[in-house]
Design an enzyme around this catalytic site. Structure first.
Site, short mmCIF file in Angstrom:
data_model
loop_
_atom_site.label_atom_id
_atom_site.label_comp_id
_atom_site.label_asym_id
_atom_site.label_seq_id
_atom_site.Cartn_x
_atom_site.Cartn_y
_atom_site.Cartn_z
N SER A 178 35.26 41.69 43.57
CA SER A 178 36.66 41.32 43.43
C SER A 178 37.32 41.13 44.81
O SER A 178 36.78 40.40 45.63
CB SER A 178 37.38 42.33 42.55
OG SER A 178 38.66 41.87 42.21
N ASP A 274 36.14 33.83 34.83
CA ASP A 274 36.52 35.13 35.38
C ASP A 274 37.88 35.56 34.78
O ASP A 274 38.87 34.81 34.87
CB ASP A 274 36.63 34.99 36.89
CG ASP A 274 37.03 36.27 37.57
OD1 ASP A 274 36.13 36.98 38.03
OD2 ASP A 274 38.25 36.58 37.61
N HIS A 342 35.13 40.14 34.64
CA HIS A 342 35.49 40.13 36.07
C HIS A 342 34.71 41.23 36.78
O HIS A 342 34.97 42.41 36.56
CB HIS A 342 37.00 40.34 36.23
CG HIS A 342 37.47 40.39 37.65
ND1 HIS A 342 37.37 39.32 38.52
CD2 HIS A 342 38.03 41.39 38.37
CE1 HIS A 342 37.87 39.65 39.69
NE2 HIS A 342 38.27 40.90 39.64
#
Ligand SMILES: *[C@@H]1O[C@H](CO)[C@@H](O)[C@H](O)[C@H]1NC(C)=O
Ligand SMILES: *[C@@H]1O[C@H](CO)[C@@H](O)[C@H](O)[C@H]1NC(C)=O
Ligand SMILES: *[C@@H]1O[C@H](CO)[C@@H](O)[C@H](O)[C@H]1NC(C)=O
Length: 394
Positions: A178, A274, A342
């Site tokens: 991330s 995502d 994600h």
């Protein structure tokens, strides 16, 4: 804190070790190390507290290999927003607990769960600056005592690890998920520059390819958010200079504009759907004022045909933005699936398990390992078969 530490002293040393060992065995819990000395260098978290990392020593054939994995956790784009973070692990080491971040998936120490990196020295760099470690502003915000020093934190942690033995690494991988995955792209070459050319050094980014793509209303509003982050944290000077000399610096915070300048071999793991990007770049409340997308963006089983089409258009735009990664580099690898998710490398079931996503018969852990060790000249996998957004294993 001190009192808690002292109260353990009466326990026989071996019992303490045994307890720690059992704990690590069962949960992947790894103690936090605070770099107290970093304060003197001004390399501090948002609240001025010293930065921190978690370290699990390598063993067997992995003692000279280092995995440095950067934690994610979004960004902060205003003084207020950053101030809020100082009340959490994402802005202060005083709020961090070892159990916030367990060593599973790419950080696991078990061969069957993490075949390529299990016996390496494994480090989790704790994220506490809100700028993907790009910030560096000398002035401390007077009203809030906020420090914007992410880039210094990154350097101090890497230097500490080099002194711990990482400078002798045979293999080193800068990784991240991330906002940490973005950091591993932005800092990839800087990381590689710390090592002699005899070390094999590469980078790996999971869910870090935040794309410069249109939202539902056809605008590029997320760019304004990046403008604010880069300005607030003074990030420009820590982005790729060749990039910032050609366009405004906040664009260089986007992988698709920074990647042409990344020299070090890098692997990108991503989903075209995502969830962070669907929710925060595509279907933002601003771009969807009547909230038509608000259910669908949380739960794709509720999407209408038209909404699925919009998601597929988003996938195409994402893949266009991803083309630059694929441009002329045989040393790059990628694994791009269509899971509605994600971040995939920190979760054991996604990283490697009997239900994990596979492309060309390889689970993510196998694809990344093959690429790192040059077992396959190219591991460049995009799922063009199962193209609709779908749920994969959690
Ligand atoms: C890490 O493991 C501990 C112990 O099993 C658990 O309580 C904690 O919730 C886990 N942390 C995360 C973020 O999953
Ligand atoms: C690929 O690289 C070439 C040569 O560097 C460049 O002209 C072209 O614009 C690049 N294409 C993309 C999609 O980045
Ligand atoms: C996956 O593996 C676990 C144990 O490793 C096993 O219990 C389970 O039945 C397996 N599931 C499938 C779908 O094969």
């Amino acid at each position: 804190m001190m009192i808690k530490g002292r109260s353990n002293l009466w326990l026989p040393h071996t019992l303490v070790c045994l307890l720690i060992f059992l704990k690590v065995e069962s949960t992947g819990e790894v103690a936090i190390t605070i770099i107290e000395g970093a304060v003197a260098k001004g390399a501090v978290c948002l609240d001025g507290s010293p930065p921190a990392y978690q370290f699990d020593a390598g063993f067997g054939g992995g003692v000279n290999n280092w995995l440095v994995h950067i934690q994610g956790g979004g960004w902060c784009n205003s003084v207020n927003d950053c101030h809020m973070r100082t009340y959490s692990q994402y802005g202060s080491s005083k709020k961090m607990k070892s159990t916030d971040y367990n060593f599973t998936g790419i950080l696991s120490n078990k061969q069957e769960l993490n075949p390529s990196f299990y016996n390496w020295n494994r480090v989790a760099v704790r994220y506490c600056d809100g700028s993907s470690f790009t910030g560096d502003i000398e002035t401390i915000d007077p009203g809030t005592n906020l420090h914007f020093r992410g880039a210094r934190v990154f350097n101090v942690i890497i230097e500490e690890l080099l002194n711990k033995g990482m400078k002798f690494a045979s293999n080193a991988l800068l990784s991240g998920s991330s906002a940490g995955g973005l950091a591993s792209i932005l800092h990839c070459d800087k990381f590689a520059a710390f090592f002699p050319s005899s070390s094999r050094v590469k980078c790996f980014s999971d869910a870090g390819y935040f794309a410069h793509v249109k939202d539902l209303s056809g605008e590029y509003k997320f760019e304004g958010y990046y403008d604010q982050i880069v300005t607030l944290h003074g990030s420009s000077k820590n982005l790729h200079h060749e990039c910032t000399s050609q366009m405004k610096s906040s664009l260089c915070f986007y992988p698709q504009f920074a990647m042409p300048y990344v020299q070090t071999p890098i692997f990108l793991l991503h989903s075209t759907y995502d969830t962070f990007q669907v929710q925060n770049i595509l279907a933002t409340p601003q771009a969807d004022p009547s909230g038509l997308f608000s259910k669908c963006k949380q739960d794709i089983t509720t999407c209408s045909t038209d909404q699925i089409q919009k998601l597929q258009d988003f996938r195409s735009e994402f893949l266009d933005a991803f083309l630059v990664v694929q441009n002329g580099s045989s040393r790059r690898g990628w694994f791009v699936n269509n899971c509605f998710t994600h971040g995939q490398c920190e979760y054991q079931s996604k990283w490697l398990g009997n239900l994990s996503s596979k492309l060309n018969h390889k689970a993510i852990a196998e694809a990344v390992g093959d690429w790192f060790y040059d077992k396959n000249p190219t591991v460049q996998l995009v799922d063009n078969r199962n193209v609709l957004p779908h749920y994969c294993v959690n």
